[in-house]
Design a protein around this motif. Structure first.
Motif, PDB file in Angstrom:
ATOM      1  N   GLN A 493      44.102  36.550 -36.595  1.00  0.00           N
ATOM      2  CA  GLN A 493      44.669  37.750 -35.671  1.00  0.00           C
ATOM      3  C   GLN A 493      43.758  38.444 -34.964  1.00  0.00           C
ATOM      4  N   GLY A 494      42.560  38.865 -35.610  1.00  0.00           N
ATOM      5  CA  GLY A 494      41.477  39.527 -35.065  1.00  0.00           C
ATOM      6  C   GLY A 494      40.811  38.840 -33.890  1.00  0.00           C
ATOM      7  N   ARG A 495      40.549  37.445 -34.019  1.00  0.00           N
ATOM      8  CA  ARG A 495      39.846  36.766 -32.841  1.00  0.00           C
ATOM      9  C   ARG A 495      41.055  36.702 -31.931  1.00  0.00           C
ATOM     10  N   ILE A 496      42.058  36.461 -32.084  1.00  0.00           N
ATOM     11  CA  ILE A 496      43.198  36.412 -31.139  1.00  0.00           C
ATOM     12  C   ILE A 496      43.213  37.406 -30.010  1.00  0.00           C
ATOM     13  N   PHE A 497      43.371  38.601 -30.861  1.00  0.00           N
ATOM     14  CA  PHE A 497      43.244  39.799 -29.677  1.00  0.00           C
ATOM     15  C   PHE A 497      41.918  39.902 -28.994  1.00  0.00           C
ATOM     16  N   GLY A 498      40.760  39.712 -29.909  1.00  0.00           N
ATOM     17  CA  GLY A 498      39.501  39.794 -29.191  1.00  0.00           C
ATOM     18  C   GLY A 498      39.220  38.735 -28.026  1.00  0.00           C
ATOM     19  N   LYS A 499      40.008  37.355 -28.367  1.00  0.00           N
ATOM     20  CA  LYS A 499      40.015  36.565 -27.050  1.00  0.00           C
ATOM     21  C   LYS A 499      40.996  37.148 -25.770  1.00  0.00           C
ATOM     22  N   LEU A 500      42.130  37.769 -26.057  1.00  0.00           N
ATOM     23  CA  LEU A 500      42.745  38.312 -25.288  1.00  0.00           C
ATOM     24  C   LEU A 500      41.958  39.286 -24.265  1.00  0.00           C
ATOM     25  N   LYS A 501      41.132  40.123 -24.952  1.00  0.00           N
ATOM     26  CA  LYS A 501      40.507  41.254 -24.309  1.00  0.00           C
ATOM     27  C   LYS A 501      39.394  40.626 -23.713  1.00  0.00           C
ATOM     28  N   GLU A 502      38.662  39.648 -24.148  1.00  0.00           N
ATOM     29  CA  GLU A 502      37.572  38.853 -23.442  1.00  0.00           C
ATOM     30  C   GLU A 502      38.026  38.182 -22.258  1.00  0.00           C
ATOM     31  N   GLU A 503      39.123  37.619 -22.209  1.00  0.00           N
ATOM     32  CA  GLU A 503      39.622  36.790 -21.136  1.00  0.00           C
ATOM     33  C   GLU A 503      40.509  37.865 -20.233  1.00  0.00           C
TER      34      GLU A 503
END
Length: 604
Positions: A493-503
């Protein structure tokens, strides 16, 4: 000073005809001026740079690329044999390389104790890696040198591993007098809860830096003494920039007092130099804290503006990069008004920060041994954190790096959390299923080219990650089904949240908030709600996530109902953990009641 060792460079493969002046000229021509002396031997030389950034630039610009008297020179860190141990630096990393890919690569050669990103101004990324042993670092250097990634070829060097050379002196009080604040961080010495060190970061116009420091440093000395603060003026950061960051470590009152004094000094200087305009106050804050400063529909900011009679703007998210996770908060108004606004802004930021640290501590307790440094860096908002090095005291003196400290702090917190502190609770971590809803247009980014990203993510997190088919052609969200134990849930979940932020799937000013659904046995749903909704309200206040247990649900074939959780990453995680704890308690009580009955339905 330990930090200096990083930046001594070795220049090899020199022609016997080369002179020190040749080298000075060559470095100068390439905008890498050498301030110190050049130590020239036969066929090689040593030079010093004031900071790591310049050193990296010199290595990248010159090594293997530049000729002097017909010979191509080599440039690398000068690291004495005895300090070549566990620490290496990897340069020329593609800027878009995912952290988990890099982590996976590094882990092939051994256990990684720490990875910190170096703030450089190169296009590519640079990290310093500490392996658990000298042997692993040696293998990593051999195997990774020249490792091709897309069209980038990794460049690797040893960097000095100071811990080998000498145990540091017990207490380094660098500026006399402020050492007492740092003593509280020795492991095991946590008697009373120490106030979290949340520094005030300001940006000031370069032309005022001299006035702030004062003749022979008198002004700044006086300021630190009066406000009992430690002030770092990062003059070397972003050379040539119109503004410089200042970090102030003190109590909240001390920070505000120092800020007021700095604004006064700048205003006075501006009046004397006849530049009549008001000087705005600029505060730097980690992006993931800013959403909570702004508040729902901008309410918090508007209130601060009204209460203090200022105008506040916040730099757009577009300006954020992997190198700079900070947003600039610009406050316009009289010196008095700006000072008052600083108090309110920092109050909100500090609050958000403390909530995140509490959340992190809860995570650490709930998932013993969770090592967050393995998570790489997603935007947790933990930019400047209490020194995780504890008794070594090195972090206290280290320069501020939003990144390095984030991963080092988290790894300190989690790496140090007592593994197996709750042996009775975690016989085998239970497989959990979480349905996370993401914007439909983000599905491609999560899946990645030919499914590469989602595969890597599943491997990295140790979870199964599937994207459910769309509910209909118009659906604005898609469900991601994540199955795995608590730690895998946290990572995935941490990486999915992070990815949506980065993109940038979310508007610059908002924090990434997602809806997650978890299922609980229908007999436990009442306990999650609590009498008159008491438990659910407490959960929402504690975690700052929205928790909804829809009424009148028909339980599914496993006699389970859905609980909805909406919030940013830490809020959602904490709420998920708390709800699962409640369910666990209910189940245990049920089992006690039904002791005589066969526990067949419990194999879920």
């Amino acid at each position: 000073m330990k930090r200096r060792m990083m930046n001594k460079l070795y220049i090899g493969n020199l022609s016997p005809a080369a002179t020190a002046d040749d080298l000075k000229q060559l470095f100068g021509d390439r905008k890498l001026p050498l301030a110190g002396q050049v130590l020239l031997k036969s066929g090689y030389a040593f030079v010093d740079y004031p900071d790591q950034n310049w050193a990296i630039r010199a290595i990248e610009t010159l090594s293997g690329k530049v000729e002097l008297h017909g010979k191509v020179m080599e440039v690398d860190y000068s690291v004495p044999k005895k300090l070549r141990s566990r620490k290496i630096q990897i340069r020329n990393i593609p800027p878009h390389l995912q952290w988990e890919v890099l982590d996976g690569l590094l882990a092939q050669y051994g256990t990684v104790d720490n990875v910190e990103q170096v703030n450089t101004d190169t296009e590519t990324a640079v990290v310093n890696v500490t392996y658990a042993t000298k042997e692993e670092a040696k293998v990593a250097i051999e195997k990774l040198s020249g490792h091709q990634f897309e069209n980038y070829s990794f460049k690797i060097s040893y960097i000095p591993d100071e811990e080998v050379s000498s145990p540091p002196p017990p207490q380094r009080s660098r500026r006399g007098g402020h050492s007492s604040r740092e003593q509280g961080s020795s492991p095991g010495g946590s008697s009373q809860p120490k106030q979290l060190d949340f520094p005030l970061r300001m940006l000031v116009p370069t032309q005022f830096v001299g006035a702030i420091i004062g003749k022979e440093g008198l002004t700044i000395k006086n300021l630190t003494k009066q406000t009992q603060s430690k002030v770092d003026i990062h003059r070397k950061e972003n050379a040539g920039a119109a503004e410089k960051p200042i970090t102030i470590h003190a109590t909240p009152e001390g920070c505000s007092e120092a800020c007021r004094m700095i604004l006064d000094i700048m205003q006075k200087e501006a009046d004397e130099t006849k530049s009549a305009e008001e000087i705005p106050l600029k505060i730097l804050a980690h992006n993931s804290l800013v959403g909570r400063l702004i508040g729902k529909e901008g309410r918090n900011l508007k209130k601060i503006e009204q209460d203090t009679g200022t105008k506040i703007t916040i730099s757009p998210l577009q300006d954020l990069t992997i190198y700079n996770p900070e947003r600039t908060i610009t406050v316009k108004g009289s010196t008095e008004a700006c000072s008052n606004a600083e108090v309110e802004i920092m109050k909100k930021l500090r609050e958000a920060y403390e909530n995140d640290v509490v959340a992190v501590n809860q995570q650490a307790n709930l998932i013993p041994g969770l090592n967050l440094s393995a998570l790489g860096i997603f935007s947790t908002g933990l930019s400047m954190l209490p020194s995780a090095t504890g008794a070594r005291g090195a972090a206290a003196a280290a320069p501020y790096h939003p990144f390095a400290s984030s991963s080092a702090y988290l790894s300190g917190l989690y790496g140090a959390s007592p593994v197996g502190a709750f042996p009775h609770q975690h016989p085998i971590p239970e497989q959990e299923v979480v349905n996370l809803f993401i914007p439909t247009q983000a599905v491609g980014a999560i899946i990645g080219k030919k499914g590469q990203h989602i595969k890597q993510l599943a491997r990295f997190a140790g979870a199964s990650i599937k994207i459910a088919p769309a509910e209909g052609p118009e659906a604005s969200e898609r469900m991601v089904v994540i199955t795995g134990p608590p730690e895998a849930q946290f990572k995935a979940q941490g990486r999915i949240f992070g990815k949506l932020k980065e993109e940038n799937f979310f508007n610059p000013k908002e924090e990434v908030k997602l809806e997650a659904h978890i299922k609980v046995p229908s007999f436990a749903a009442g306990r999650v709600i609590g009498k008159g909704g008491k438990t659910v309200n407490e959960l929402q206040n504690l975690t700052s996530a929205e928790v909804i247990v829809p009424r009148d649900q028909t339980p599914d074939e496993n006699e389970e109902v859905i609980v909805k959780i909406i919030g940013h990453f830490f809020a959602s995680q904490t709420a998920q953990r708390k709800i699962r704890e409640i369910v666990q308690q209910v189940k245990q009580q049920e089992q006690k009641h039904a002791q005589g009955a066969p526990a067949s339905q419990h194999s879920k």
